[in-house]
Design an enzyme around this catalytic site. Structure first.
Site, mmCIF file in Angstrom:
data_model
loop_
_atom_site.group_PDB
_atom_site.id
_atom_site.type_symbol
_atom_site.label_atom_id
_atom_site.label_comp_id
_atom_site.label_asym_id
_atom_site.label_seq_id
_atom_site.Cartn_x
_atom_site.Cartn_y
_atom_site.Cartn_z
ATOM 1 N N TYR A 171 -4.378 31.470 41.873
ATOM 2 C CA TYR A 171 -5.055 30.308 41.299
ATOM 3 C C TYR A 171 -4.066 29.416 40.542
ATOM 4 C CZ TYR A 171 -7.395 27.337 38.004
ATOM 5 O OH TYR A 171 -7.749 26.243 37.270
ATOM 6 N N PHE A 288 12.068 15.663 30.423
ATOM 7 C CA PHE A 288 10.730 15.641 31.000
ATOM 8 C C PHE A 288 10.220 17.056 31.262
ATOM 9 C CE2 PHE A 288 8.514 15.870 35.182
ATOM 10 C CZ PHE A 288 7.279 15.404 34.752
#
Length: 408
Positions: A171, A288
């Site tokens: 998942y 980032f």
């Protein structure tokens, strides 16, 4: 008043908070002139303000591609979580979404459901498709291919419960690991980075996703609509009969033990994350990538052995967030991971069922960090002592005055 209270409680955060506000103002003035990209960056600031600050520091072409990619993934997430849409309709939308982003005539509006910002994004998603069309073909292919894989995985887990740790990993791979792979491919397409091993890119996403799943237990289980929970039964089933039992005081002890096992599971990805970031060549790409990773490490340190996860909100304070956003080098990253790992390690009770594995993961990441540590900033969950009263008051007066000027 919230910012003032934060400054009074943590005076050492004042310089960082000021820099954060200045950076935020500067970012708001640096919106691209193209109306479609302007909408994308305005929405990015609304749905993830802190992430928007580091995305806007990327090189121009890469910045635009990452912004569009993030909004496409956010749109998929909105569809996945909008329980007002029938399951079969959601499944179809998710599986076909990667094709729709090429078609600016498709109506992406979902009607009721979700917050105002998310509704606005979907109502005007055609502007995102226009921005997508303006990207180079290489960027478009990455975004479409990864979106197809994510949409297919999300569709699967709309009707599939997370039973095993293997299910949990799968998942999280669909929810965030593939996003990590997509970003790596965008970096490579930009010509700024080499192509890293997929296992490292996947770990970057899994570390963040598992942190969020762990931290958001109470928010997720208290949803007014049918809650969607992703704690694997293989873990929580060792402690209680029903996952919601952790909300109740009589289960507090086992709740914390289960929480610690969830945190430990997330920690298994830290060394991979450090290896991935150490290989980045461009400093703006490092900043980032580092911000959400450091934030995740700090969040795990706060969540570990903390019953508050089942009682209220656990989050990084604004001043520490500002400090995290100032990270510029890999040494800063090592320092942050090391400091937060020490905070977490200090809370480990050797009687905890997961203690030995938790300590192993902490020792592994500290071994990596220690080899690179030097003179550096300190990342602390709690305030550090030693402030001189007069100096603190003087700084407070000066910096509050400066903040008031900036806030006008």
């Amino acid at each position: 008043m919230g910012i003032v209270r934060a400054m009074l409680k943590h005076p050492e955060d004042l310089p960082g908070l000021l820099k954060l506000k200045v950076a935020s103002v500067a970012a708001s003035r640096a919106i691209p002139s193209d109306p479609n990209l302007a909408f994308c960056f305005q929405m990015l600031r609304r749905v993830s303000h802190s992430l928007s600050l580091v995305i806007q520091q990327l090189s121009p072409d890469l910045r635009n591609a990452v912004c569009v990619f993030y909004l496409v993934l956010r749109a998929l997430d909105i569809v996945e979580n909008n329980t007002s849409i029938p399951v079969d309709v959601r499944v179809t939308i998710l599986k076909e979404f990667h094709e729709k982003i090429y078609n600016s005539e498709v109506d992406f509006s979902l009607g009721k459901g979700g917050s105002n910002d998310y509704s606005l994004l979907m109502d005007k998603f055609q502007l995102v498709t226009f921005a997508f069309a303006g990207l180079s073909k290489g960027y478009q292919e990455v975004i479409a291919q990864i979106s197809e894989r994510i949409g297919t995985g999300m569709a699967k887990f709309i009707t599939t419960e997370v039973e095993t740790v293997s299910d949990y990993n799968e998942y999280c791979h669909y929810a965030a690991g593939l996003a990590g792979l997509g970003l790596s491919r965008l970096f490579y397409a930009s010509g700024l980075e080499e192509f890293p091993p997929d296992i490292l890119s996947n770990s970057m996403g899994l570390f963040i996703q598992k942190t969020n799943v762990t931290r958001d237990y109470l928010e997720d289980i208290n949803r007014s609509s049918a809650p969607r929970m992703f704690w694997p039964r293989e873990i929580w089933g060792k402690y209680v009969e029903q996952l919601e039992d952790f909300k109740y005081d009589k289960h507090a002890e086992v709740a914390v033990e289960c929480l610690n096992e969830m945190v430990t599971n997330a920690l298994s990805h830290t060394v991979d994350c450090l290896q991935y970031m150490a290989a980045l060549r461009e400093v703006t790409n490092l900043r980032f990538c580092a911000m959400p990773q450091i934030l995740a490490m700090g969040t795990l340190a706060m969540c570990y052995n903390n019953i508050q996860v089942f009682r209220g909100v656990v989050k990084i304070r604004s001043g520490l967030m500002a400090q995290i956003l100032e990270v510029k080098t890999m040494q800063d990253v090592y320092g942050a991971f090391f400091d937060f790992s020490r905070t977490l390690a200090a809370k480990i009770d050797k009687k905890d069922p997961s203690a030995s594995l938790t300590l192993k993961y902490i020792e592994d990441l500290q071994t990596v960090c220690k080899a690179e540590l030097g003179s550096r900033r300190i990342f602390a969950i709690e305030s550090r002592g030693g402030h001189e009263a007069c100096l603190g008051l003087a700084l407070l007066v000066i910096l509050v005055a400066m903040l008031l000027i900036v806030w006008r």
